[in-house]
Scaffold this motif. Structure first.
Motif, mmCIF file in Angstrom:
data_model
loop_
_atom_site.group_PDB
_atom_site.id
_atom_site.type_symbol
_atom_site.label_atom_id
_atom_site.label_comp_id
_atom_site.label_asym_id
_atom_site.label_seq_id
_atom_site.Cartn_x
_atom_site.Cartn_y
_atom_site.Cartn_z
ATOM 1 N N GLY A 68 0.824 -1.205 0.000
ATOM 2 C CA GLY A 68 0.000 0.000 0.000
ATOM 3 C C GLY A 68 0.859 1.255 0.000
ATOM 4 N N LEU B 223 0.880 4.210 -2.786
ATOM 5 C CA LEU B 223 0.543 5.585 -2.408
ATOM 6 C C LEU B 223 1.732 6.525 -2.575
ATOM 7 N N VAL C 199 1.521 7.639 -5.983
ATOM 8 C CA VAL C 199 0.438 8.626 -6.115
ATOM 9 C C VAL C 199 0.903 9.994 -5.616
ATOM 10 N N VAL C 200 1.577 10.011 -4.463
ATOM 11 C CA VAL C 200 2.067 11.270 -3.892
ATOM 12 C C VAL C 200 3.046 11.947 -4.850
ATOM 13 N N TYR D 172 -4.365 10.806 1.051
ATOM 14 C CA TYR D 172 -3.461 9.771 0.565
ATOM 15 C C TYR D 172 -2.025 9.982 1.053
ATOM 16 N N LYS D 173 -1.630 11.259 1.232
ATOM 17 C CA LYS D 173 -0.296 11.525 1.769
ATOM 18 C C LYS D 173 -0.219 11.086 3.232
ATOM 19 N N ALA E 264 -0.072 7.324 3.307
ATOM 20 C CA ALA E 264 1.240 6.862 2.847
ATOM 21 C C ALA E 264 2.260 6.970 3.976
ATOM 22 N N THR F 266 -2.877 -2.610 -2.825
ATOM 23 C CA THR F 266 -3.061 -1.636 -3.912
ATOM 24 C C THR F 266 -4.536 -1.359 -4.192
ATOM 25 N N ALA G 43 -4.679 1.323 -1.243
ATOM 26 C CA ALA G 43 -4.189 2.566 -1.855
ATOM 27 C C ALA G 43 -5.243 3.211 -2.746
ATOM 28 N N HIS H 7 -8.280 4.931 -0.786
ATOM 29 C CA HIS H 7 -7.880 6.147 -0.069
ATOM 30 C C HIS H 7 -7.617 7.294 -1.033
ATOM 31 N N THR H 8 -7.125 6.982 -2.217
ATOM 32 C CA THR H 8 -6.950 8.007 -3.242
ATOM 33 C C THR H 8 -8.301 8.491 -3.750
#
Length: 296
Positions: free
Chosen positions: A43, A47, A50-51, A177-178, A181, A215, A219, A222-223
């Motif tokens: 995860g 993330l 994504v960040v 998401y940050k 992460a 994932t 992840a 949450h995104t």
């Protein structure tokens, strides 16, 4: 399709994914600690990407935030381990219902974090939850796995409530998401020395299941939550989130062939009803507070 409607559909799909995480407690033949470590590892990787793609970094604003982030990660580690353990001891249906005592627990321990008072309605909600849990618990003996699973599930709910209240007060200035992460980055070293030999010797199928959990079922939702909240009110998110136990129980019945007893279903209905009431009531109080506060 307008953005609000699209976000609402996305939110329901997100909650379905989060409800589906409970299934992995039965599908992955590893301990709750191993599952949590694998979930957090994969995860975090997802993330972190994504960040980076969003143009952010995992760097926090100040030293205090690093301490808060580490604390939240430790609490989250304990929450996820007990979350999966509750379902392994009892069942997915029982475990996810026990977890959703957290909205009422949040109200009861809220005064520790915020300057609010507990109303008589909150006490009634707590009593309703106790009655609901009473329906689910088969006996008062800790030698009964279902009873032990319920107790662990409620403790997991307590940890989740503490994490949410702490996050809202000290860490909410970061994107969802940050924040997740960073917390999953903390979880990995916390659990590293507790990982069993079964984790390092797992087969390909188990590894793929952990990647899927970390994932697609962690992840990704949450995104999606962070994106959905750009067009939806927090109240809408909270109410839809209360559907998570429903999705979890349905998935358990269809995919795992679980057969919840009528006591579990009645207890679940009571617990979720209290959760929905507290969600609605909390947002009413927040709205009233904003109306009373003069514009600066």
């Amino acid at each position: 399709m307008n953005p609000v409607k699209r976000s609402l559909i996305s939110l329901h799909f997100t909650v379905m994914l989060l409800g589906g995480t409970a299934l992995f407690s039965k599908l992955i033949p590893l301990s709750a600690t191993d599952i949590t470590f694998g979930r957090s590892l994969f995860g975090f990787i997802a993330l972190f990407i994504v960040v980076k793609l969003s143009g952010e970094s995992l760097k926090l604003n100040n030293k205090k935030d690093y301490f808060v982030g580490i604390g939240l990660g430790i609490i989250m580690a304990a929450h996820w381990v007990t979350y999966f353990a509750a379902m392994q001891y009892a069942s997915v249906s029982v475990g996810i219902i026990a977890l959703f005592t957290f909205p009422v627990i949040t109200v009861l321990i809220g005064p520790v974090f915020e300057k609010i008072r507990i109303s008589w309605q909150d006490i009634v909600s707590a009593l309703v939850v106790l009655v609901g849990i009473g329906f689910i618990v088969p006996s008062a003996s800790l030698t009964n796995d279902v009873t032990l699973g319920v107790i662990i599930g409620v403790f997991s709910a307590f940890l989740y409530a503490v994490r949410n209240l702490s996050h809202r007060k000290y860490f909410s200035h970061y994107s969802g998401y940050k924040a997740m992460a960073y917390q999953m980055m903390v979880i990995c070293p916390c659990l590293l020395f507790f990982v069993s030999d079964e984790f390092t010797s797992m087969n390909t199928k188990t590894a793929l299941m952990l990647i899927l959990l970390g994932t697609v079922f962690t992840a990704l939702p949450h995104t999606m939550v962070a994106n959905a909240l750009k067009h939806l009110r927090a109240k809408t998110f909270s109410l839809v989130a209360c559907m998570q136990p429903f999705y979890g129980v349905v998935f358990a019945i269809v995919l795992l062939n679980e057969s919840p007893t009528w006591q579990t279903l009645v207890g679940g209905l009571l617990v979720i009803s209290a959760a929905v009431y507290e969600t609605v009531n909390a947002h009413k109080e927040q709205k009233a507070l904003k109306e009373q506060t003069p514009n600066s």
